[in-house]
Structure formats: C-alpha cells, structure tokens
Design a protein around this motif. Structure first.
Motif, mmCIF file in Angstrom:
data_model
loop_
_atom_site.group_PDB
_atom_site.id
_atom_site.type_symbol
_atom_site.label_atom_id
_atom_site.label_comp_id
_atom_site.label_asym_id
_atom_site.label_seq_id
_atom_site.Cartn_x
_atom_site.Cartn_y
_atom_site.Cartn_z
ATOM 1 N N PRO A 1 0.808 -1.231 0.000
ATOM 2 C CA PRO A 1 0.000 0.000 0.000
ATOM 3 C C PRO A 1 0.840 1.279 0.000
ATOM 4 C CG PRO A 1 -0.733 -1.546 1.692
ATOM 5 C CD PRO A 1 0.605 -2.013 1.228
ATOM 6 N N PHE A 2 2.120 1.161 0.337
ATOM 7 C CA PHE A 2 2.945 2.357 0.530
ATOM 8 C C PHE A 2 4.027 2.535 -0.533
ATOM 9 C CE2 PHE A 2 1.777 0.297 4.579
ATOM 10 C CZ PHE A 2 0.813 1.201 4.996
ATOM 11 N N ASP A 3 4.198 1.547 -1.386
ATOM 12 C CA ASP A 3 5.182 1.613 -2.457
ATOM 13 C C ASP A 3 4.431 1.872 -3.765
ATOM 14 O OD1 ASP A 3 6.801 0.693 -4.721
ATOM 15 O OD2 ASP A 3 8.202 -0.089 -3.230
ATOM 16 N N PRO A 4 4.646 3.012 -4.432
ATOM 17 C CA PRO A 4 3.868 3.328 -5.638
ATOM 18 C C PRO A 4 4.028 2.307 -6.756
ATOM 19 C CG PRO A 4 5.730 4.839 -5.379
ATOM 20 C CD PRO A 4 5.616 4.069 -4.100
ATOM 21 N N LEU B 1 -9.362 -16.677 -23.690
ATOM 22 C CA LEU B 1 -10.510 -16.364 -22.834
ATOM 23 C C LEU B 1 -11.344 -15.316 -23.575
ATOM 24 C CD1 LEU B 1 -8.708 -16.035 -19.373
ATOM 25 C CD2 LEU B 1 -9.978 -18.010 -20.231
ATOM 26 N N PRO B 2 -12.385 -15.721 -24.284
ATOM 27 C CA PRO B 2 -13.144 -14.827 -25.170
ATOM 28 C C PRO B 2 -13.672 -13.557 -24.507
ATOM 29 C CG PRO B 2 -13.769 -17.111 -25.546
ATOM 30 C CD PRO B 2 -12.882 -17.103 -24.331
ATOM 31 N N ASP B 3 -13.965 -13.601 -23.212
ATOM 32 C CA ASP B 3 -14.535 -12.432 -22.540
ATOM 33 C C ASP B 3 -13.469 -11.550 -21.878
ATOM 34 O OD1 ASP B 3 -17.147 -13.152 -23.224
ATOM 35 O OD2 ASP B 3 -17.305 -14.493 -21.493
ATOM 36 N N PHE B 4 -12.213 -11.872 -22.111
ATOM 37 C CA PHE B 4 -11.135 -11.105 -21.481
ATOM 38 C C PHE B 4 -11.016 -9.744 -22.179
ATOM 39 C CE2 PHE B 4 -6.848 -9.908 -20.289
ATOM 40 C CZ PHE B 4 -6.723 -10.407 -19.011
ATOM 41 N N PRO B 5 -11.149 -8.622 -21.434
ATOM 42 C CA PRO B 5 -11.193 -7.295 -22.061
ATOM 43 C C PRO B 5 -9.827 -6.597 -22.072
ATOM 44 C CG PRO B 5 -11.784 -7.093 -19.778
ATOM 45 C CD PRO B 5 -11.431 -8.559 -19.993
ATOM 46 N N GLU B 6 -9.816 -5.390 -22.608
ATOM 47 C CA GLU B 6 -8.656 -4.516 -22.465
ATOM 48 C C GLU B 6 -8.586 -4.095 -20.991
ATOM 49 O OE1 GLU B 6 -6.455 -3.557 -24.726
ATOM 50 O OE2 GLU B 6 -7.403 -4.523 -26.463
ATOM 51 N N LEU B 7 -7.408 -4.150 -20.406
ATOM 52 C CA LEU B 7 -7.274 -3.788 -19.002
ATOM 53 C C LEU B 7 -6.965 -2.299 -18.868
ATOM 54 C CD1 LEU B 7 -5.295 -6.818 -17.519
ATOM 55 C CD2 LEU B 7 -7.751 -6.537 -17.886
ATOM 56 N N LYS B 8 -7.834 -1.588 -18.189
ATOM 57 C CA LYS B 8 -7.678 -0.144 -18.040
ATOM 58 C C LYS B 8 -6.412 0.214 -17.261
ATOM 59 C CE LYS B 8 -12.677 0.643 -18.125
ATOM 60 N NZ LYS B 8 -13.856 1.152 -17.375
ATOM 61 N N SER B 9 -6.030 -0.631 -16.322
ATOM 62 C CA SER B 9 -4.884 -0.325 -15.462
ATOM 63 C C SER B 9 -3.543 -0.479 -16.172
ATOM 64 C CB SER B 9 -4.905 -1.228 -14.222
ATOM 65 O OG SER B 9 -4.940 -2.594 -14.605
ATOM 66 N N PHE B 10 -3.549 -1.058 -17.372
ATOM 67 C CA PHE B 10 -2.287 -1.244 -18.087
ATOM 68 C C PHE B 10 -1.673 0.092 -18.487
ATOM 69 C CE2 PHE B 10 -0.054 -2.808 -22.131
ATOM 70 C CZ PHE B 10 1.114 -3.090 -21.430
ATOM 71 N N ALA B 11 -2.498 1.109 -18.645
ATOM 72 C CA ALA B 11 -1.989 2.437 -19.002
ATOM 73 C C ALA B 11 -1.016 2.952 -17.950
ATOM 74 C CB ALA B 11 -3.150 3.416 -19.173
ATOM 75 N N VAL B 12 -1.299 2.667 -16.689
ATOM 76 C CA VAL B 12 -0.396 3.082 -15.607
ATOM 77 C C VAL B 12 0.855 2.212 -15.602
ATOM 78 C CG1 VAL B 12 -0.149 3.332 -13.105
ATOM 79 C CG2 VAL B 12 -2.301 3.950 -14.224
ATOM 80 N N MET B 13 0.679 0.928 -15.829
ATOM 81 C CA MET B 13 1.820 0.004 -15.822
ATOM 82 C C MET B 13 2.855 0.367 -16.876
ATOM 83 S SD MET B 13 1.735 -2.370 -13.513
ATOM 84 C CE MET B 13 2.812 -3.593 -14.238
ATOM 85 N N ARG B 14 2.423 0.931 -17.974
ATOM 86 C CA ARG B 14 3.337 1.300 -19.057
ATOM 87 C C ARG B 14 4.418 2.280 -18.614
ATOM 88 N NH1 ARG B 14 1.858 0.250 -24.319
ATOM 89 N NH2 ARG B 14 -0.231 -0.572 -24.677
ATOM 90 N N GLU B 15 4.102 3.068 -17.603
ATOM 91 C CA GLU B 15 5.016 4.124 -17.180
ATOM 92 C C GLU B 15 5.993 3.683 -16.091
ATOM 93 O OE1 GLU B 15 4.984 6.845 -18.975
ATOM 94 O OE2 GLU B 15 3.326 5.935 -20.096
ATOM 95 N N LEU B 16 5.848 2.476 -15.605
ATOM 96 C CA LEU B 16 6.690 2.018 -14.492
ATOM 97 C C LEU B 16 8.054 1.529 -14.960
ATOM 98 C CD1 LEU B 16 4.190 -0.020 -12.281
ATOM 99 C CD2 LEU B 16 4.843 2.372 -12.060
ATOM 100 N N PHE B 17 9.009 1.602 -14.070
ATOM 101 C CA PHE B 17 10.339 0.985 -14.249
ATOM 102 C C PHE B 17 11.040 1.462 -15.517
ATOM 103 C CE2 PHE B 17 7.654 -2.214 -12.054
ATOM 104 C CZ PHE B 17 8.248 -2.131 -10.805
ATOM 105 N N ALA B 18 11.373 2.703 -15.542
ATOM 106 C CA ALA B 18 12.093 3.275 -16.697
ATOM 107 C C ALA B 18 13.430 2.571 -16.877
ATOM 108 C CB ALA B 18 12.301 4.760 -16.494
#
Length: 241
Positions: free
Chosen positions: A85-88, A224-241
């Motif tokens: 909870p405390f590590d971004p 998995l036919p019902d597996f959608p685009e994950l909204k949270s992936f947009a944030v993950m893209r910016e991690l760990f330069a």
C-alpha cells in the motif's frame, strides 16, 4: 447459512453513501460478489480500507447457493501488507494484477491451487525489497499453467514462430496475424522457466517489458473470449524506466 472463507479482494465499487459492492476470489467458493454496508459509523468507514486490491481477507457471509450477490456480515484482514500500500510501484502492480485476475478467473469456481498461488504471490511481492520489475509478467505466465493454456515448450527450436492461437511453436509462418516472430519467440521458453527468485536475471527495458506484457495479454484474450482490455495497463506502461 452463515459461513466463512479466506479471499483475495479484486474489485470494489461504492454505491451511494452506505454500500459497496466487492468482487473477491475465495479459497472455498471461487469468484464471489458481495454487498457490504459502510455506514457513517467508524466501524463502517474502516471497512473501506479492507477492500484495497489484492488484500487477503477472511469474510463471514450469508451463503445462498443461487444468489448472484451475497450479503457480507463481517470482514477482517488475514495478511496485513507491509509494503504494497505504501510503495507506488508495488501498488500499481497490485491494481493491475487485481484487474487481470478478476477477468482471467471470471467464471472460476473453487480452485484451491489457483487461490494458493495468487495468495503466495501477493506475499512474495509484499516482502520483495528489490528486483520485482518483471513480477507481473512471471505471474501471468505461470497463471496460464493453472488455467490450462500454458505454452507448449516441447516444439521449440531456434528460428521457430510462436502461434498465439495454438500456444505452440511452428517452423512455418501461420496464416493468421496472432503470432510472435522468431526473434521475440526466443524469450518464451526463458519466461516459462523463470521464477520470482530468478526473474531479475532477464534484463528488459521498459519498452521491452511493455511489449512482453501486451503479448501475454493478447494470448489471454485469444484463449478467454470475454477477457477485455485492461484499463490499469496504461499506468503500468510508465513504471520501471
């Protein structure tokens, strides 16, 4: 009938001022949806803290086999996270993986091995002090083994293509577009054999890590036919330069 189960929180949605809907993956019953009261009293307010992504909790609820949404009677945290909870970085990973697990296991009934895998993985991430940039990738690769479409590594040889539809390697270019070219397919056997303790040995740039994540998500969408685009992936893209 009142019953208890340990569970992993995947999603919560506040409804009005006094209610929240919560989706969890439980050890005893698989995926369950709950309605929980969050009154203006202190105890009710504190409950909101229990619904953070990937919290491991124990829930007491009124079990009705035919109900789509169950009534939660009580909740307590089983594993108090020390760092997530405390590590971004860890928090962003947990939000992403909570969304991923929610859709990957959308229709999953009781499956103790999967539950234990996810719970153990959460605790590993929480205790990791460094070298966890590849955590979500290894987590998703290993999850496919539990669900039933782990890549077939037996047919791999240098120069082969990876057919995302079949989950196997082939010497010929498939006629469809869901493939990974030989230059990138070489990483698949390596990823499949890595563990959390050895994943730091695979060095990747942020761009390479994002491409790898996209490939894995595409793989899940195909199986998995019902597996959608994950909204949270947009944030993950910016991690760990």
């Amino acid at each position: 009938m009142l019953t208890k189960t340990t569970a992993i929180v995947l999603h919560s949605l506040k409804y009005g001022d006094k209610k929240v809907f919560v989706n969890v993956f439980s050890r005893e019953y698989g995926m369950i949806a709950f309605a929980c009261s969050t009154s203006s009293r202190t105890k009710g307010k504190n409950k909101a803290n229990y619904f953070q992504p990937l919290n491991i909790v124990e829930i007491e609820f009124d079990m009705k086999p035919k109900a789509e949404i169950h009534t939660m009677k009580d909740i307590r945290i089983v594993y108090p996270a020390k760092s997530i909870p405390f590590d971004p970085y860890k928090l962003s990973i947990s939000i992403f993986l909570a969304e991923f697990v929610r859709y990957a296991l959308m229709n999953e009934q009781k499956n103790v091995p999967i539950y234990d895998y996810v719970a153990a993985s959460i605790q590993w991430l929480d205790n990791a002090e460094k070298d966890f940039a590849n955590f979500h990738i290894i987590f998703m690769v290993k999850m496919s083994q539990f669900i039933g479409f782990f890549p077939n590594l037996d047919d791999y040889f240098p120069g082969s293509w990876f057919d995302l539809r079949d989950g196997s390697f082939t010497p010929l270019i498939p006629k469809h577009k869901e493939v990974i070219r030989p230059a990138d397919a070489t990483a698949i056997p390596t990823l499949a054999r890595l563990s959390y303790s050895t994943m730091h040995l695979l060095k990747m740039s942020r761009n390479e890590r994002n491409q790898c994540t996209e490939g894995i998500l595409t793989y899940y969408k195909l199986h998995l036919p019902d597996f959608p685009e994950l909204k949270s992936f947009a944030v993950m893209r910016e991690l760990f330069a």
